[in-house]
Design a protein around this motif. Sequence first.
Motif, PDB file in Angstrom:
ATOM      1  N   PRO A 281      -4.562   9.706  15.563  1.00  0.00           N
ATOM      2  CA  PRO A 281      -3.601   9.219  14.551  1.00  0.00           C
ATOM      3  C   PRO A 281      -4.077   9.457  13.369  1.00  0.00           C
ATOM      4  CG  PRO A 281      -4.436   7.303  15.569  1.00  0.00           C
ATOM      5  CD  PRO A 281      -5.138   8.448  16.301  1.00  0.00           C
ATOM      6  N   GLY A 282      -3.194   9.938  12.203  1.00  0.00           N
ATOM      7  CA  GLY A 282      -3.576   9.953  10.784  1.00  0.00           C
ATOM      8  C   GLY A 282      -4.181   8.532  10.457  1.00  0.00           C
ATOM      9  N   VAL A 283      -4.600   8.529   8.957  1.00  0.00           N
ATOM     10  CA  VAL A 283      -5.013   7.353   8.358  1.00  0.00           C
ATOM     11  C   VAL A 283      -3.589   6.461   8.005  1.00  0.00           C
ATOM     12  CG1 VAL A 283      -5.782   6.677   5.820  1.00  0.00           C
ATOM     13  CG2 VAL A 283      -6.894   8.380   6.769  1.00  0.00           C
ATOM     14  N   GLY A 284      -2.700   7.224   7.729  1.00  0.00           N
ATOM     15  CA  GLY A 284      -1.275   6.469   7.454  1.00  0.00           C
ATOM     16  C   GLY A 284      -0.891   5.518   8.597  1.00  0.00           C
ATOM     17  N   THR A 285      -1.161   6.381   9.681  1.00  0.00           N
ATOM     18  CA  THR A 285      -0.555   5.600  10.847  1.00  0.00           C
ATOM     19  C   THR A 285      -1.552   4.279  11.303  1.00  0.00           C
ATOM     20  OG1 THR A 285       0.124   7.677  12.081  1.00  0.00           O
ATOM     21  CG2 THR A 285      -0.398   5.835  13.550  1.00  0.00           C
TER      22      THR A 285
ATOM     23  N   ILE B 255       0.881  -1.115  -0.015  1.00  0.00           N
ATOM     24  CA  ILE B 255      -0.113  -0.187  -0.071  1.00  0.00           C
ATOM     25  C   ILE B 255       1.057   1.327  -0.030  1.00  0.00           C
ATOM     26  CG2 ILE B 255      -1.611   1.175   1.383  1.00  0.00           C
ATOM     27  CD1 ILE B 255      -2.683  -1.249   2.346  1.00  0.00           C
ATOM     28  N   VAL B 256       0.582   2.043  -0.969  1.00  0.00           N
ATOM     29  CA  VAL B 256       1.319   3.527  -1.052  1.00  0.00           C
ATOM     30  C   VAL B 256       0.323   4.736  -0.511  1.00  0.00           C
ATOM     31  CG1 VAL B 256       2.524   5.230  -2.571  1.00  0.00           C
ATOM     32  CG2 VAL B 256       2.825   2.577  -2.840  1.00  0.00           C
ATOM     33  N   LEU B 257       0.901   5.143   0.532  1.00  0.00           N
ATOM     34  CA  LEU B 257       0.020   6.419   1.154  1.00  0.00           C
ATOM     35  C   LEU B 257       1.055   7.540   1.169  1.00  0.00           C
ATOM     36  CD1 LEU B 257      -1.854   4.689   4.059  1.00  0.00           C
ATOM     37  CD2 LEU B 257      -2.766   5.241   1.702  1.00  0.00           C
ATOM     38  N   GLY B 258       0.252   8.760   1.234  1.00  0.00           N
ATOM     39  CA  GLY B 258       1.272  10.194   1.309  1.00  0.00           C
ATOM     40  C   GLY B 258       1.539  10.325   2.641  1.00  0.00           C
ATOM     41  N   SER B 259       2.354  11.161   2.943  1.00  0.00           N
ATOM     42  CA  SER B 259       2.623  11.734   4.243  1.00  0.00           C
ATOM     43  C   SER B 259       1.272  12.739   4.722  1.00  0.00           C
ATOM     44  CB  SER B 259       4.087  12.486   4.490  1.00  0.00           C
ATOM     45  OG  SER B 259       4.937  11.567   4.032  1.00  0.00           O
ATOM     46  N   SER B 260       0.932  12.777   5.924  1.00  0.00           N
ATOM     47  CA  SER B 260      -0.139  13.239   6.300  1.00  0.00           C
ATOM     48  C   SER B 260      -0.077  14.975   6.183  1.00  0.00           C
ATOM     49  CB  SER B 260      -0.464  13.087   7.861  1.00  0.00           C
ATOM     50  OG  SER B 260      -1.709  13.883   8.221  1.00  0.00           O
ATOM     51  N   ARG B 261      -1.131  15.364   5.509  1.00  0.00           N
ATOM     52  CA  ARG B 261      -1.132  16.911   5.390  1.00  0.00           C
ATOM     53  C   ARG B 261      -1.701  17.688   6.788  1.00  0.00           C
ATOM     54  NH1 ARG B 261      -4.541  15.459   0.938  1.00  0.00           N
ATOM     55  NH2 ARG B 261      -6.328  16.392   2.251  1.00  0.00           N
ATOM     56  N   ARG B 262      -1.843  16.902   8.005  1.00  0.00           N
ATOM     57  CA  ARG B 262      -2.192  17.436   9.102  1.00  0.00           C
ATOM     58  C   ARG B 262      -0.895  18.572   9.382  1.00  0.00           C
ATOM     59  NH1 ARG B 262      -4.680  13.005  13.220  1.00  0.00           N
ATOM     60  NH2 ARG B 262      -6.606  12.721  12.087  1.00  0.00           N
ATOM     61  N   LYS B 263      -1.658  19.751  10.303  1.00  0.00           N
ATOM     62  CA  LYS B 263      -0.647  20.408  11.109  1.00  0.00           C
ATOM     63  C   LYS B 263      -0.384  19.404  12.252  1.00  0.00           C
ATOM     64  CE  LYS B 263      -1.828  24.885   8.973  1.00  0.00           C
ATOM     65  NZ  LYS B 263      -0.450  24.881   8.070  1.00  0.00           N
ATOM     66  N   THR B 264       0.654  20.010  13.240  1.00  0.00           N
ATOM     67  CA  THR B 264       1.078  19.256  14.435  1.00  0.00           C
ATOM     68  C   THR B 264      -0.059  19.495  15.254  1.00  0.00           C
ATOM     69  OG1 THR B 264       3.414  19.726  14.011  1.00  0.00           O
ATOM     70  CG2 THR B 264       2.752  19.233  16.198  1.00  0.00           C
ATOM     71  N   TRP B 265      -0.738  20.305  15.545  1.00  0.00           N
ATOM     72  CA  TRP B 265      -1.668  20.457  16.463  1.00  0.00           C
ATOM     73  C   TRP B 265      -2.781  19.544  16.292  1.00  0.00           C
ATOM     74  CZ3 TRP B 265      -6.624  22.013  15.357  1.00  0.00           C
ATOM     75  CH2 TRP B 265      -6.567  23.129  13.901  1.00  0.00           C
ATOM     76  N   GLN B 266      -2.995  19.372  14.938  1.00  0.00           N
ATOM     77  CA  GLN B 266      -4.264  18.572  14.701  1.00  0.00           C
ATOM     78  C   GLN B 266      -4.324  17.219  14.946  1.00  0.00           C
ATOM     79  OE1 GLN B 266      -4.233  19.701  10.364  1.00  0.00           O
ATOM     80  NE2 GLN B 266      -6.076  20.710  10.406  1.00  0.00           N
TER      81      GLN B 266
ATOM     82  N   GLU C 275       2.799  18.693  -0.135  1.00  0.00           N
ATOM     83  CA  GLU C 275       1.604  19.239   0.742  1.00  0.00           C
ATOM     84  C   GLU C 275       1.644  18.550   1.825  1.00  0.00           C
ATOM     85  OE1 GLU C 275      -0.797  20.984  -0.792  1.00  0.00           O
ATOM     86  OE2 GLU C 275       0.341  20.993  -2.663  1.00  0.00           O
ATOM     87  N   VAL C 276       2.803  18.005   2.547  1.00  0.00           N
ATOM     88  CA  VAL C 276       3.042  17.663   3.964  1.00  0.00           C
ATOM     89  C   VAL C 276       2.984  18.869   4.700  1.00  0.00           C
ATOM     90  CG1 VAL C 276       4.540  16.661   5.751  1.00  0.00           C
ATOM     91  CG2 VAL C 276       4.493  15.879   3.206  1.00  0.00           C
ATOM     92  N   ALA C 277       2.026  18.648   5.971  1.00  0.00           N
ATOM     93  CA  ALA C 277       1.936  19.433   7.026  1.00  0.00           C
ATOM     94  C   ALA C 277       1.378  20.872   6.799  1.00  0.00           C
ATOM     95  CB  ALA C 277       3.088  19.615   7.955  1.00  0.00           C
ATOM     96  N   LYS C 278       0.552  20.850   5.469  1.00  0.00           N
ATOM     97  CA  LYS C 278      -0.055  22.287   5.028  1.00  0.00           C
ATOM     98  C   LYS C 278      -1.490  22.317   5.521  1.00  0.00           C
ATOM     99  CE  LYS C 278       3.019  23.062   1.195  1.00  0.00           C
ATOM    100  NZ  LYS C 278       3.158  23.725  -0.039  1.00  0.00           N
ATOM    101  N   GLY C 279      -1.995  21.529   6.222  1.00  0.00           N
ATOM    102  CA  GLY C 279      -3.473  21.355   6.803  1.00  0.00           C
ATOM    103  C   GLY C 279      -4.334  20.251   6.183  1.00  0.00           C
ATOM    104  N   ARG C 280      -5.432  19.656   6.761  1.00  0.00           N
ATOM    105  CA  ARG C 280      -5.853  18.500   6.453  1.00  0.00           C
ATOM    106  C   ARG C 280      -6.796  18.842   5.276  1.00  0.00           C
ATOM    107  NH1 ARG C 280      -8.816  15.761  11.417  1.00  0.00           N
ATOM    108  NH2 ARG C 280      -9.285  14.326   9.825  1.00  0.00           N
ATOM    109  N   GLY C 281      -7.389  20.244   5.220  1.00  0.00           N
ATOM    110  CA  GLY C 281      -8.384  20.224   4.059  1.00  0.00           C
ATOM    111  C   GLY C 281      -7.574  20.405   2.643  1.00  0.00           C
TER     112      GLY C 281
END
Length: 469
Positions: free
Chosen positions: A336-340, A320-331, A359-365
């Motif tokens: 945990p994110g989908v990847g985790t 399975i190939v997934l992208g690093s989360s777009r979440r910011k640290t506080w989110q 797009e890593v860490a630029k926000g979940r939206g």
Amino acid sequence: MGRGKLRIYLGAAPGVGKTYAMLSEGHRRVERGADLVVGFVEHHGRRRTQVMMHGLEEVPRRELEYRGSVFTEMDVDAVLARRPAIALVDELAHTNVPGSRHEKRWQDVEELLRAGIDVVSTVNIQHLESLGDVVESITGVRQRETLPDEVVRRADQIELVDMSPQALRRRMAHGNIYAPDKVDAALSNYFRPGNLTALRELALLWTADRVDEYLQQYRDEHSIRSTWQARERIVVGLTGGPEGRTLIRRAARMAAKGSGSEILAVYIARSDGLTSASPKELAVQRTLVEDLGGTFHHVIGEDIPGALLEFARGVNATQIVLGSSRRKTWQYIFGPGVGTMVARESGPDLDVHIVTHDEVAKGRGLPVARGARLGRSRLIAGWVVGVAGPALLTLLLTGTGASLASEAGPGFANEVLLFLFLNVLAALLGGMVPALASAAVGSLLLNYYFTPPTHALTIADPENIVAIA
């Protein structure tokens, strides 16, 4: 009597030994005591094939006259009258001479199968209908005799008769396939090494896909959910963001390292549609993955990690190939994110690759404008209703003297509902941003014009604060 069974010897090109293999099978079955006849075998003057026909009962052929010449075809009625347990019928894609019972030989075979007679037959990969354009682009020759892929797929057994291009060309040069006067032309045209290699690959891949279908059917029948790593299958989890293109290309590079690897891109949407991505971006990613030889899948699921793992196990994926989360640290305080979650629940039989992107860490939206989904006209309508609507409603109510807000009675509640209606309408037309703007403008106008004391941003009655909020 039940339906007969069909066994097919599949080859990449003429001369690989399909008919010889079929006749060898016939001799083995006769030696085991089976009631077997030759319904139709074309030896094309090949001495070894002619020798193999000795000792096998052959049903007399039917003679048909066409355009002043006499041709022979399989006599279906004679085979049915003989009622053997097994019939050998060569060249499944053959077109019968006009005047025959059926247009195609595979239709003759179908009649024998319905009568409960087992059939052993042969066909070349270039005769499959779905591969006609591919074969023509490789060889420059359009196959006129074809049969539907489903006829071969329905076979109870398919056996590939394989031979390397070099060995096949040697057989051709020795005169074991065509007459001597045709050898040079064949070696220079259809039987070029490149042509034969490409046709061989087609036959191998088609057979591998058929074997894969058998494997999937077996896994379904026995409720096997664990991954059997018989073939590399790489599932790419897409969110609809532009990073999906990076993930697809990364998966394609991984697939290129292993022969026969398969890419499956999957986008999982919630049933309420609230997390749906831009159809335009997904269309771009669908085109990209299909151009790279993969497939695109759209799945509905409330639990994104669970739905992704269920899909991966359902297709017997190995990676399975997934992208690093777009979440910011506080989110991450929300969990945990989908990847985790996918990496945690994947188990030992599924490898999970987390790929970095821009797009890593630029926000979940999703970094896609909502207007791209709703369209320009709806977005403009949302802003007009959300901003101009409350102003026009205020002008209408104050100009007609319809306001009863000073009494703090039911009139104020009605005005709140009218402004709320515009708010909801703006949300339906333009989405969240015009709705928020409508809420802000409407609240200010309600406060200034309709909440005692009017024409001021102060509120006398605490209950009105709740209504405006």
